[in-house]
Design an enzyme around this catalytic site. Structure first.
Site, short mmCIF file in Angstrom:
data_model
loop_
_atom_site.label_atom_id
_atom_site.label_comp_id
_atom_site.label_asym_id
_atom_site.label_seq_id
_atom_site.Cartn_x
_atom_site.Cartn_y
_atom_site.Cartn_z
N HIS A 86 0.87 -1.18 0.00
CA HIS A 86 0.00 0.00 0.00
C HIS A 86 0.91 1.23 0.00
O HIS A 86 1.70 1.41 0.92
CB HIS A 86 -0.89 -0.03 1.25
CG HIS A 86 -1.96 1.01 1.26
ND1 HIS A 86 -1.72 2.32 1.56
CD2 HIS A 86 -3.28 0.91 0.99
CE1 HIS A 86 -2.85 3.00 1.49
NE2 HIS A 86 -3.81 2.16 1.14
N ILE A 87 0.78 2.06 -1.00
CA ILE A 87 1.70 3.18 -1.18
C ILE A 87 1.10 4.47 -0.67
O ILE A 87 0.14 4.99 -1.23
CB ILE A 87 2.11 3.30 -2.66
CG1 ILE A 87 2.77 1.99 -3.09
CG2 ILE A 87 3.04 4.48 -2.88
CD1 ILE A 87 2.60 1.66 -4.52
#
Length: 164
Positions: A86-87
């Protein structure tokens, strides 16, 4: 059954190693600013304060989830390990702006292949936290999920998984 709906096979090697998807400072997931991740409700993992713009595959497998907003990628290994990258925090709100995908959902990938290029500086300028979160979604299937913290190069081992 895990998030990516794949059956778990026995791990072939003990422990199974997962690399850093981005160069940076690896911190305990509990120290991150995202309540969903820092409570480990999605699984055990790490936070990485990025020092480069390239996101690579931390493991080989199949991209089982690639959000249209490009802020999150799910990979499942042939052994059934489910990894979610998850960025940034709340970067879903950017609707893909500052993210350039290099792969797509359904692609078979090898460890080290480029998944995304992310303009972290632009994300910060837009007021978003850039910490990359990586968790083992099906943590409960394993005896131990050990994290390795500190400054890491891309691909350097940051998580080791031991089967039951």
């Amino acid at each position: 059954m895990g998030l990516f709906n794949r059956n778990k096979k026995q791990l072939e090697t003990q422990p199974y190693s997962i690399g850093a998807p981005v160069k940076g400072e690896v911190i305990d997931i509990k120290e991150t600013k995202d309540m969903v991740f820092n409570t480990e409700s999605l699984g055990k993992g790490v936070g990485i304060i990025p020092k480069s713009n390239q996101i690579i595959a931390p493991i080989g497998g199949v991209i089982t989830t690639f959000f249209p907003t490009k802020h999150a990628v799910g990979i499942t290994t042939d052994e059934g390990i489910e990894v979610l990258i998850h960025i940034g925090i709340d970067t879903v709100e950017l609707n893909g702006k500052f993210f350039t995908d290099k792969k797509k959902q359904g692609d078979r990938i090898n460890r080290g292949e480029e998944l995304l290029n992310v303009e972290f500086e632009e994300i910060m300028k837009s007021g978003y936290e850039t910490t990359v979160l990586m968790v083992i979604v099906n943590t409960a299937n394993y005896k131990e999920v050990k994290t390795i913290l500190g400054n890491k190069e891309q691909g350097e081992i940051v998580i080791e998984i031991e089967d039951r």
